[in-house]
Every structure is written in C-alpha cells, then in structure tokens.
Design a protein around this motif. Structure first.
Motif, PDB file in Angstrom:
ATOM      1  N   ALA A 178       0.839  -1.507  -0.117  1.00 24.82           N
ATOM      2  CA  ALA A 178       0.349  -0.046   0.275  1.00 24.82           C
ATOM      3  C   ALA A 178       0.471   1.082  -0.097  1.00 24.82           C
ATOM      4  O   ALA A 178       0.594   1.929  -0.630  1.00 24.82           O
ATOM      5  N   SER A 179       2.267   1.189   0.583  1.00 26.68           N
ATOM      6  CA  SER A 179       3.054   2.440   0.891  1.00 26.68           C
ATOM      7  C   SER A 179       3.742   2.567  -0.679  1.00 26.68           C
ATOM      8  O   SER A 179       4.144   2.894  -0.849  1.00 26.68           O
ATOM      9  N   GLY A 180       3.882   1.240  -0.714  1.00 34.12           N
ATOM     10  CA  GLY A 180       4.393   1.359  -1.915  1.00 34.12           C
ATOM     11  C   GLY A 180       3.710   1.607  -3.293  1.00 34.12           C
ATOM     12  O   GLY A 180       4.287   2.076  -4.426  1.00 34.12           O
ATOM     13  N   VAL A 181       2.707   1.477  -3.589  1.00 34.94           N
ATOM     14  CA  VAL A 181       1.722   2.008  -4.454  1.00 34.94           C
ATOM     15  C   VAL A 181       2.354   3.515  -4.903  1.00 34.94           C
ATOM     16  O   VAL A 181       2.459   4.021  -5.982  1.00 34.94           O
ATOM     17  N   LEU A 182       2.100   4.338  -3.532  1.00 34.13           N
ATOM     18  CA  LEU A 182       2.449   5.611  -3.860  1.00 34.13           C
ATOM     19  C   LEU A 182       4.312   5.978  -4.590  1.00 34.13           C
ATOM     20  O   LEU A 182       4.067   7.148  -5.892  1.00 34.13           O
ATOM     21  N   ASP A 183       5.300   5.020  -4.561  1.00 33.17           N
ATOM     22  CA  ASP A 183       5.795   5.399  -4.738  1.00 33.17           C
ATOM     23  C   ASP A 183       5.715   4.879  -6.236  1.00 33.17           C
ATOM     24  O   ASP A 183       6.251   5.327  -6.622  1.00 33.17           O
ATOM     25  N   VAL A 184       5.203   3.608  -6.410  1.00 26.99           N
ATOM     26  CA  VAL A 184       5.026   3.850  -8.518  1.00 26.99           C
ATOM     27  C   VAL A 184       4.691   4.126  -9.068  1.00 26.99           C
ATOM     28  O   VAL A 184       4.349   4.859 -10.098  1.00 26.99           O
ATOM     29  N   SER A 185       3.378   5.407  -8.309  1.00 26.27           N
ATOM     30  CA  SER A 185       3.524   6.524  -8.773  1.00 26.27           C
ATOM     31  C   SER A 185       3.955   6.999  -9.058  1.00 26.27           C
ATOM     32  O   SER A 185       3.642   8.049 -10.250  1.00 26.27           O
ATOM     33  N   ALA A 186       4.248   7.852  -7.718  1.00 23.03           N
ATOM     34  CA  ALA A 186       5.154   9.245  -8.369  1.00 23.03           C
ATOM     35  C   ALA A 186       6.173   8.296  -9.749  1.00 23.03           C
ATOM     36  O   ALA A 186       7.210   9.525 -10.209  1.00 23.03           O
ATOM     37  N   THR A 187       6.925   7.283  -9.659  1.00 20.36           N
ATOM     38  CA  THR A 187       7.900   7.381 -10.872  1.00 20.36           C
ATOM     39  C   THR A 187       7.058   6.828 -11.704  1.00 20.36           C
ATOM     40  O   THR A 187       8.079   7.454 -13.159  1.00 20.36           O
ATOM     41  N   VAL A 188       6.470   6.597 -11.778  1.00 17.69           N
ATOM     42  CA  VAL A 188       5.345   6.628 -13.319  1.00 17.69           C
ATOM     43  C   VAL A 188       5.593   8.155 -14.038  1.00 17.69           C
ATOM     44  O   VAL A 188       5.086   8.918 -15.057  1.00 17.69           O
ATOM     45  N   LEU A 189       4.635   9.028 -12.389  1.00 19.00           N
ATOM     46  CA  LEU A 189       4.344  10.666 -13.273  1.00 19.00           C
ATOM     47  C   LEU A 189       5.827  11.477 -13.447  1.00 19.00           C
ATOM     48  O   LEU A 189       5.654  11.872 -14.534  1.00 19.00           O
ATOM     49  N   GLY A 190       6.951  10.414 -12.919  1.00 18.53           N
ATOM     50  CA  GLY A 190       7.997  11.497 -13.495  1.00 18.53           C
ATOM     51  C   GLY A 190       8.864  11.272 -14.379  1.00 18.53           C
ATOM     52  O   GLY A 190       9.494  11.542 -15.110  1.00 18.53           O
ATOM     53  N   GLY A 191       8.500   9.595 -14.457  1.00 20.65           N
ATOM     54  CA  GLY A 191       8.654   9.083 -16.543  1.00 20.65           C
ATOM     55  C   GLY A 191       7.935   9.735 -16.958  1.00 20.65           C
ATOM     56  O   GLY A 191       8.649  10.387 -18.387  1.00 20.65           O
ATOM     57  N   LEU A 192       6.818   9.864 -16.702  1.00 23.54           N
ATOM     58  CA  LEU A 192       5.987  10.645 -17.818  1.00 23.54           C
ATOM     59  C   LEU A 192       6.213  11.772 -18.025  1.00 23.54           C
ATOM     60  O   LEU A 192       6.427  12.905 -19.427  1.00 23.54           O
ATOM     61  N   PHE A 193       7.025  12.965 -16.697  1.00 23.35           N
ATOM     62  CA  PHE A 193       7.177  14.151 -17.676  1.00 23.35           C
ATOM     63  C   PHE A 193       8.562  14.264 -17.885  1.00 23.35           C
ATOM     64  O   PHE A 193       9.112  14.973 -19.019  1.00 23.35           O
ATOM     65  N   LYS A 194       9.237  12.993 -17.661  1.00 17.12           N
ATOM     66  CA  LYS A 194      10.568  13.119 -18.386  1.00 17.12           C
ATOM     67  C   LYS A 194      11.076  12.851 -19.918  1.00 17.12           C
ATOM     68  O   LYS A 194      11.002  13.304 -20.932  1.00 17.12           O
ATOM     69  N   LEU A 195       9.455  12.016 -20.503  1.00 17.04           N
ATOM     70  CA  LEU A 195       9.379  11.827 -21.175  1.00 17.04           C
ATOM     71  C   LEU A 195       8.484  13.186 -22.173  1.00 17.04           C
ATOM     72  O   LEU A 195       8.891  13.677 -23.976  1.00 17.04           O
ATOM     73  N   LEU A 196       8.014  14.202 -21.730  1.00 20.66           N
ATOM     74  CA  LEU A 196       7.560  15.476 -22.520  1.00 20.66           C
ATOM     75  C   LEU A 196       8.219  15.979 -22.542  1.00 20.66           C
ATOM     76  O   LEU A 196       8.260  16.798 -23.350  1.00 20.66           O
TER      77      LEU A 196
END
Length: 401
Positions: A178-196
C-alpha cells in the motif's frame, strides 16, 4: 675617572667599539628594519581570498551539475532524436511543407508506433497473466497431491489458503504494498514528465534546426563555422542512418519471426514478432537474447518441440542478419568495427546507463566519420598489403583513399 668619562662620551657619540660595529654593519635583508621580518606579505590575503573564491565556485558548479544532470541527459537524448528524424523532416520541408508540421507528423508517427507496440505487448502479458491466475488452483492441487503421495501427508488447498491469509508476513506485505503504490505512482509520473521533456526539446531541435545552426555559427569565427556545419551534417547522416537501418532490420526480423510463429500456431504471434524485431535491434549487445527468450517460453507452453524450433530459428536468423543483412544495410551509414561498437556500448553504459548504450554507436560513428575527414590515409604498399590481407581478397581496404 677621566678614562671612564671618555668611554662614556664615546659610547654616547657612537664612536666606541659597539658604535663602530653598529655603524659598519649591513642593514637587514629587504632594506627595512629587522622588525619587518615578522610581518604578513601583502600578496597573501589576496591569494587566500582567490583560492577560497575558486573553491567556492568549484563547489557551486559541482552542486549545480549534479542537480542538473537529469536535465542534461534528457537534452542529450532529445538532441540525438532530433538528429535521427532530421533527414525525413528536411526532405518533407524541401517538398514545400513547413518544418513545424513535418516535425509534428514525424512525432505523431513515432507515438502511434510506440502505442501500438505497447498495446500488443500489453495484450500478450495480460493474456498470460489471466491464464496463469485461472490455472493456479489446478497447479496448486497437483503440487499438493504430489507432496501428499511422496511424504505421506494430508494437506489440502483450503487449509493452505487459510494459513496464508492469516499469516503475519502477508499482512506486512499488504501494508508495504500500500505504501509502495505511492512510490510507483511517483515513478510513473516522473517517467511521463521525463518523456514530455525529451519530446519538447527534440521537437524544438528538429523544427528549429536551421535557426539553431545559424545561432551557433553566429558566435564563431568564419574559419570555424564550416567545421561546425560539417560536424552537424555528419552527425545527422550517421544518426539518421543508424535509426533507419535498425528500423528496416527490425521490420525484416519481425516479419520472418511472425511467419514462423504463425506456422507453428504459437499464440500472440503479432505481438511476439514486434517484440523480437524491436528489442533485438534497439537494445545493444543483449537485445538478441532478450528478444528470443520470450517467444521460446511462449512456444514451450504449447509444445516443447516448438520451443526448440523457435530457438533454432532465432540462432539461424541471427547468423543471417550478422553476415548478410546487416553489412549490406549499414555499410553506408554506421560502418564501424564490431569490437569498437561493443566497446562503445560498454563505455556508454558505464557513463550514462541505458541511455549511453543506446546513443553510443551513432555517437562513435559520428566521431569516426568526423575524424576520417581530417586524417590523411595512404595506399598500402605491396609488402604491407600482402602481410595483412591473409585469406581475404586483396585490394583496397574500406575507407582508404
């Protein structure tokens, strides 16, 4: 008394032995009094301030570089992407299309192809996961029956499920997940920002390529402008040639593996063919092994003999690609020695990780071509040619003028 009075008068006048010695002695070094030897040199405070300023500037620059290393890597990736699509954009712009629209169409095509690949691969993975989840109770029952018959136990699936659901480690695992979901979400958002970020920079580099070259050359003397333009043209040719040759080889590889998988009846043949084509060509060094492992595993679930057939075809096709297809396609684009390519990939991985591995080969090919334009080469003498040719055909070596 008279002698003592004369001695006192001589000392007062400085004509006595001590006075004579004092008058005849040389002044202290430096021309000043002896007390000046203990003073601080005038240049020392300025030197200390200068050293401290240099150290502070170095620390500030090092801190800024480490803070901006991610942005600099993204800009480097964007620059190579812009170089890769520059030939196609320039060709469309020469036909009358605006560079901005041509760049947008190229990026739209890349996004469509990438989305299609992700959708095909996602359907493959989703189908396999669903099949594994549906068949897990049957697998578990077979394992339990095997354990009971071997060790004379009386286990049941329901008891195992209840013990697992009530265990402490499962509760801790759920809490950590449950706490790792936030880390995964932050990683996904960081990856999307990097791609942008990469997409925006590469779009500007490609759309404003001529303006960027003019701005760069305007701050250089005329003798250096031609060198910069030559380096830019070589980088565009090598990077674009690398991308297009790899794309063509990926297409040929995907079609060949799709035919084999379709004939054998392996499920998800289109997705597996796209996987083999792209991964084997765009992941250096280990891409071939990663690309061939997945279709072999999927074929093994259908028939173990099919997995052997797929493995043999992957090996044979790799030999055909290395010795027939690749030399013909890359001879005029990125013609570098395999050992140099391998070393450049290793060096790029050590410097920039996966990004360095991807851009290492076109970067080294660009550097090799740029240096080749200035290094003078000579014809080999008959003795040198006969001792170095070996069993190969004799004649002019590639690259000699």
């Amino acid at each position: 008394m008279a002698a003592e009075a004369a001695a006192d008068a001589g000392r007062a006048a400085g004509t006595g032995p001590a006075g004579a010695a004092g008058a005849g002695s040389a002044p202290p070094p430096g021309g000043g009094p002896a007390a000046d030897d203990g003073r601080m040199p005038r240049w020392l405070p300025r030197a200390v301030v200068l050293v401290l300023a240099l150290v502070a500037c170095f620390q500030l620059g090092s801190w800024a570089f480490h803070q901006l290393i991610g942005l600099l890597v993204n800009i480097l990736i964007a620059f190579f992407l812009a170089l890769a699509i520059e030939p196609a954009v320039a060709r469309m712009a020469a036909g009358g299309m605006r560079r901005g629209l041509a760049t947008f169409l190229m990026f739209f095509g890349v996004v469509v192809v990438t989305a299609g690949f992700v959708a095909l691969l996602g359907s493959l993975l989703a189908g396999q996961i669903v099949a594994m989840v549906e068949g897990f109770p049957g697998y578990l029952d077979s394992v339990i029956r095997s354990i009971n018959s071997t060790f004379r136990t009386d286990l049941s699936r329901l008891e195992i499920q209840e013990s697992v659901l009530r265990s402490d480690w499962l509760r801790k695992y759920v809490q950590n997940s449950a706490s790792g979901v936030l880390d995964v979400s932050a990683t996904v958002l960081g990856g999307l920002f990097k791609l942008l970020t990469i997409g925006l920079f590469s779009f500007y580099f490609a759309a404003d390529g001529p303006r960027l070259r003019r701005a760069l050359c305007s701050v250089l003397p005329p003798s250096k402008q031609s060198e910069v333009l030559r380096a830019w043209e070589i980088a565009v040719a090598k990077t674009g040639g690398y991308l297009y040759s790899r794309t063509l080889m990926a297409l040929v590889s995907g079609v060949a593996h799709y035919i084999l998988l379709a004939v054998l009846g392996v499920p998800y043949a289109p997705a597996l063919a796209v996987w083999v084509g792209l991964v084997s060509q765009f992941i250096p060094t280990i891409g071939t092994y990663l690309a061939g492992a997945l279709p072999v595993l999927i074929a093994f679930t259908v028939n173990p003999w099919y997995a052997l057939y797929v493995l043999g075809f992957v090996v044979l096709y790799q030999q055909f690609e290395n010795y027939v297809l690749q030399p013909k396609l890359t001879s005029k684009t990125v013609d570098i020695h395999p050992a140099v390519a391998f070393g450049s990939v290793v060096a790029g991985t050590a410097l920039l990780g996966a990004v360095g591995a991807l851009i290492a080969i076109p970067a080294v090919a660009t550097l090799q071509a740029f240096l080749g334009a200035y290094v003078r080469r000579y014809e080999l003498t008959h003795a040198a040619d006969s001792t170095t040719a070996g069993p190969r055909r004799r004649g002019r070596l590639p690259g000699l003028r």
